[in-house]
Design a protein around this motif. Structure first.
Motif, PDB file in Angstrom:
ATOM      1  N   ARG A  71       6.264   4.776  20.899  1.00  0.00           N
ATOM      2  CA  ARG A  71       7.601   4.177  20.807  1.00  0.00           C
ATOM      3  C   ARG A  71       8.264   4.095  22.172  1.00  0.00           C
ATOM      4  N   HIS A  72       8.100   5.146  22.977  1.00  0.00           N
ATOM      5  CA  HIS A  72       8.723   5.140  24.303  1.00  0.00           C
ATOM      6  C   HIS A  72       8.069   4.103  25.212  1.00  0.00           C
ATOM      7  N   ILE A  73       6.746   3.973  25.152  1.00  0.00           N
ATOM      8  CA  ILE A  73       6.049   2.985  25.985  1.00  0.00           C
ATOM      9  C   ILE A  73       6.457   1.571  25.587  1.00  0.00           C
ATOM     10  N   ARG A  74       6.560   1.317  24.284  1.00  0.00           N
ATOM     11  CA  ARG A  74       6.976  -0.012  23.835  1.00  0.00           C
ATOM     12  C   ARG A  74       8.400  -0.338  24.286  1.00  0.00           C
ATOM     13  N   GLU A  75       9.243   0.680  24.290  1.00  0.00           N
ATOM     14  CA  GLU A  75      10.619   0.444  24.720  1.00  0.00           C
ATOM     15  C   GLU A  75      10.672   0.140  26.208  1.00  0.00           C
ATOM     16  N   GLU A 112       8.292  -1.318  27.953  1.00  0.00           N
ATOM     17  CA  GLU A 112       7.692  -2.615  28.218  1.00  0.00           C
ATOM     18  C   GLU A 112       8.505  -3.775  27.660  1.00  0.00           C
ATOM     19  N   THR A 113       9.077  -3.611  26.472  1.00  0.00           N
ATOM     20  CA  THR A 113       9.741  -4.741  25.800  1.00  0.00           C
ATOM     21  C   THR A 113      11.242  -4.550  25.613  1.00  0.00           C
ATOM     22  N   GLY A 114      11.708  -3.318  25.763  1.00  0.00           N
ATOM     23  CA  GLY A 114      13.116  -3.046  25.512  1.00  0.00           C
ATOM     24  C   GLY A 114      13.402  -2.602  24.087  1.00  0.00           C
ATOM     25  N   LEU A 115      12.398  -2.739  23.170  1.00  0.00           N
ATOM     26  CA  LEU A 115      12.565  -2.359  21.771  1.00  0.00           C
ATOM     27  C   LEU A 115      11.566  -1.265  21.434  1.00  0.00           C
ATOM     28  N   PRO A 116      11.994  -0.197  20.740  1.00  0.00           N
ATOM     29  CA  PRO A 116      11.069   0.909  20.437  1.00  0.00           C
ATOM     30  C   PRO A 116       9.885   0.491  19.581  1.00  0.00           C
ATOM     31  N   ASP A 117      10.056  -0.490  18.703  1.00  0.00           N
ATOM     32  CA  ASP A 117       8.985  -0.914  17.809  1.00  0.00           C
ATOM     33  C   ASP A 117       8.310  -2.188  18.268  1.00  0.00           C
ATOM     34  N   GLY A 118       8.536  -2.615  19.494  1.00  0.00           N
ATOM     35  CA  GLY A 118       7.859  -3.776  20.032  1.00  0.00           C
ATOM     36  C   GLY A 118       8.541  -5.082  19.683  1.00  0.00           C
ATOM     37  N   GLU A 162      12.319   0.520  37.262  1.00  0.00           N
ATOM     38  CA  GLU A 162      13.623   1.107  36.910  1.00  0.00           C
ATOM     39  C   GLU A 162      13.629   1.564  35.457  1.00  0.00           C
ATOM     40  N   ARG A 163      12.983   0.819  34.574  1.00  0.00           N
ATOM     41  CA  ARG A 163      12.939   1.229  33.170  1.00  0.00           C
ATOM     42  C   ARG A 163      12.069   2.473  32.994  1.00  0.00           C
ATOM     43  N   GLU A 164      10.991   2.587  33.794  1.00  0.00           N
ATOM     44  CA  GLU A 164      10.172   3.790  33.739  1.00  0.00           C
ATOM     45  C   GLU A 164      10.957   4.999  34.222  1.00  0.00           C
ATOM     46  N   HIS A 165      11.745   4.829  35.279  1.00  0.00           N
ATOM     47  CA  HIS A 165      12.571   5.931  35.782  1.00  0.00           C
ATOM     48  C   HIS A 165      13.610   6.350  34.735  1.00  0.00           C
ATOM     49  N   ALA A 166      14.209   5.375  34.055  1.00  0.00           N
ATOM     50  CA  ALA A 166      15.189   5.689  33.014  1.00  0.00           C
ATOM     51  C   ALA A 166      14.532   6.434  31.855  1.00  0.00           C
ATOM     52  N   ALA A 207      -2.436   3.731  30.597  1.00  0.00           N
ATOM     53  CA  ALA A 207      -3.486   4.230  29.704  1.00  0.00           C
ATOM     54  C   ALA A 207      -3.429   3.536  28.348  1.00  0.00           C
ATOM     55  N   TYR A 208      -2.220   3.238  27.879  1.00  0.00           N
ATOM     56  CA  TYR A 208      -2.083   2.521  26.612  1.00  0.00           C
ATOM     57  C   TYR A 208      -2.624   1.095  26.730  1.00  0.00           C
ATOM     58  N   GLN A 209      -2.423   0.465  27.862  1.00  0.00           N
ATOM     59  CA  GLN A 209      -2.951  -0.881  28.054  1.00  0.00           C
ATOM     60  C   GLN A 209      -4.479  -0.897  28.081  1.00  0.00           C
TER      61      GLN A 209
END
Length: 503
Positions: free
Chosen positions: A77-81, A83-89, A109-113, A137-139
């Motif tokens: 959920r965190h990785i999707r958020e 990458e896309t801004g939404l927890p569920d993609g 910047e989103r990774e730092h946040a 790793a997810y990719q």
């Protein structure tokens, strides 16, 4: 599992194969389920290749500890958020949080946040490089890339010795096999000598003697451990046969039997018929059964291999021919829609080992080439050898006898005016053509034989209940695992099988 395909103008990923049905997952999270036979016959169907597995195989995922799975799902959920801004993609319809808006902030910047957020939630050792590493790793690996790698370490019965040492011990056991006076110490000494001669003195570090003792006992044949009397080949094992089959299509036995019925030949005269069948040693399923006129020369195995490897539902114009056959003979065990669905889910496989009798089946050089390309081992069994081949032969004889009665009943139902008990059997012999009787046999195997309990088929947890071949196939297919790879136009389960058509 994990294959990317093109279907209905969309890209899907295969997430599961159950009972001839293919479960699919689209890029936007949409799921679907379709018959394998319908999928591969659809317009525009295309296999795009093996992509990164976004969905792990069910046995691999189920074997992971629960905390590891829960943490991987939380990371997802965190990785999707990030990458896309939404927890569920994309397409989830969730609320976009400002700090993860892709239009306002860069990916770094989103990774730092996200790292700051996880640290505030109590996650330890989480920094911006950690979030980036998990995202990459997810990719590459999908959901398994988010699992703690310590949970993926598979335990080995031989511990963690050098692979060269393990190979040397196996070679020493092979050289000492069959010798009555062999001891564990002699095997260890021979293994050390093999390592020294192969790699040079001092090049490979040997484990302690106690570890080598454990390694030899683990790798030794349980039926012939070091120090036991040697087994000879002068008398067959009273338990019978070759090694038992533990998974579907591991050992497929070929046997033949005569039918108590005759068919109408091309010249209009009655012709005696036999059936040659490929019987799965582990499940009792009939992977292929071919009718042929009785003849003195052996039957070629190439036709039987084609019947096993290519399901009926995959053959050109099979549905049209089946519909015509149903119209020609109204008395059927199954309706046409039910027959189509049951045939799509009927077991189909390329065997690992094909066991046959040289007197009943012929092997040509071309067939040997085909088996080599498919990875099929051939095992010729003498006619007098007992074991699984005799069991398979008896089973096929029972199948032939029961089917002969069924064919006579079908003929009597089709012509109810001719029911004289003294000549009904002979009249039945000249009723079918060879192709017509073959269709009746295929239907009978699918509807009756595969659903007929057999005393030899037992579930480990339900030892008092006899299973049907179809039930045993499902049980062992689940035990053998769901990892399905595709090679050519047949299925394999870690070099074995699945149900239904190819995907």
């Amino acid at each position: 599992m994990g294959t990317q395909i093109r279907f209905e103008a969309r890209t899907w990923q295969v997430s599961g194969l159950v009972d001839g049905r293919v479960h699919l997952v689209a890029d936007d999270g949409t799921t679907g389920c379709v018959l394998a036979a319908h999928l591969v016959a659809a317009d525009g169907f295309e296999v795009l290749g093996q992509a990164t597995l976004q969905v792990p195989a069910a046995p691999v995922w189920a074997a992971l500890p629960l905390p590891a799975r829960e943490r991987a799902m939380a990371w997802l959920r965190h990785i999707r958020e990030v990458e896309t801004g939404l927890p569920d993609g994309p397409g989830s319809g969730g609320e976009l949080r400002p700090e993860y808006d892709p239009q306002r902030f860069t990916l770094a910047e989103r990774e730092h946040a996200k790292a700051k957020e996880l640290a505030a939630l109590g996650w330890t050792k989480v920094s911006r490089p950690t979030v980036q590493r998990m995202r990459l790793a997810y990719q590459r690996q999908g959901l398994l890339g988010l699992v703690d790698k310590r949970s993926l370490r598979a335990s080995s019965p031989s511990g963690r010795p050098d692979e060269r040492v393990v190979a040397a011990v196996l070679e020493a056991l092979r050289q000492r096999r069959g010798r009555r006076a062999t001891t564990v110490k002699q095997v260890i000494d021979l293994a050390e000598l093999i390592v020294t001669e192969t790699y040079g003195k001092g090049r490979v570090r040997l484990p302690a003697r106690s570890s080598l003792y454990r390694l030899v006992r683990v790798l030794a044949d349980p039926a012939e451990p070091p120090g036991s009397p040697a087994r000879t080949a002068t008398s067959p094992d009273r338990a019978g046969g070759g090694p038992p089959a533990l998974r579907p299509a591991e050992r497929v036995h070929v046997a033949t039997a005569r039918l108590g019925i005759e068919v109408v030949g091309e010249d209009g005269r009655p012709v005696a018929v036999s059936v040659i069948a490929a019987l799965d040693g582990a499940t009792g399923c009939v992977l292929a059964a071919v009718l042929h006129p009785q003849q003195a020369t052996p039957v070629e195995l190439s036709v039987l291999m084609a019947e096993m490897a290519v399901p009926l539902a995959m053959r050109p114009r099979w549905q049209e021919m089946l519909q015509a056959a149903h119209e020609g003979l109204p008395e059927r065990l199954m309706t046409l829609p039910a027959r189509l669905e049951a045939t799509a889910a009927r077991p189909a496989a390329v065997p690992e080992t094909l066991v046959f009798g040289p007197a009943a089946a012929a092997v040509t050089p071309w067939f040997l080439t085909v088996c080599e390309s498919l990875g099929v081992s051939l095992e010729a069994v003498p006619a007098r050898q007992g074991g699984m081949r005799s069991v398979a032969g008896d089973t096929v004889k029972v199948l032939a006898a029961v089917f002969t009665r069924h064919a006579a009943e079908v003929r009597a139902a089709a012509r109810p005016g001719m029911r004289s008990q003294d000549n009904m059997a002979r009249q039945a012999e000249a009723f079918f053509s060879l192709l017509h009787l073959q269709d009746v046999l295929d239907e009978w195997i699918t509807a009756r034989w595969h659903n007929r309990p057999q005393q030899a088929l037992r579930h480990p947890l339900l030892s008092k209940a006899a299973l049907t071949p179809d039930e045993m196939w499902r049980v062992l297919l689940g035990v053998a695992g769901g990892c399905v790879s595709f090679r050519g136009c047949h299925f394999e389960v870690s070099s074995g099988v699945t149900r239904g058509a190819r995907a």
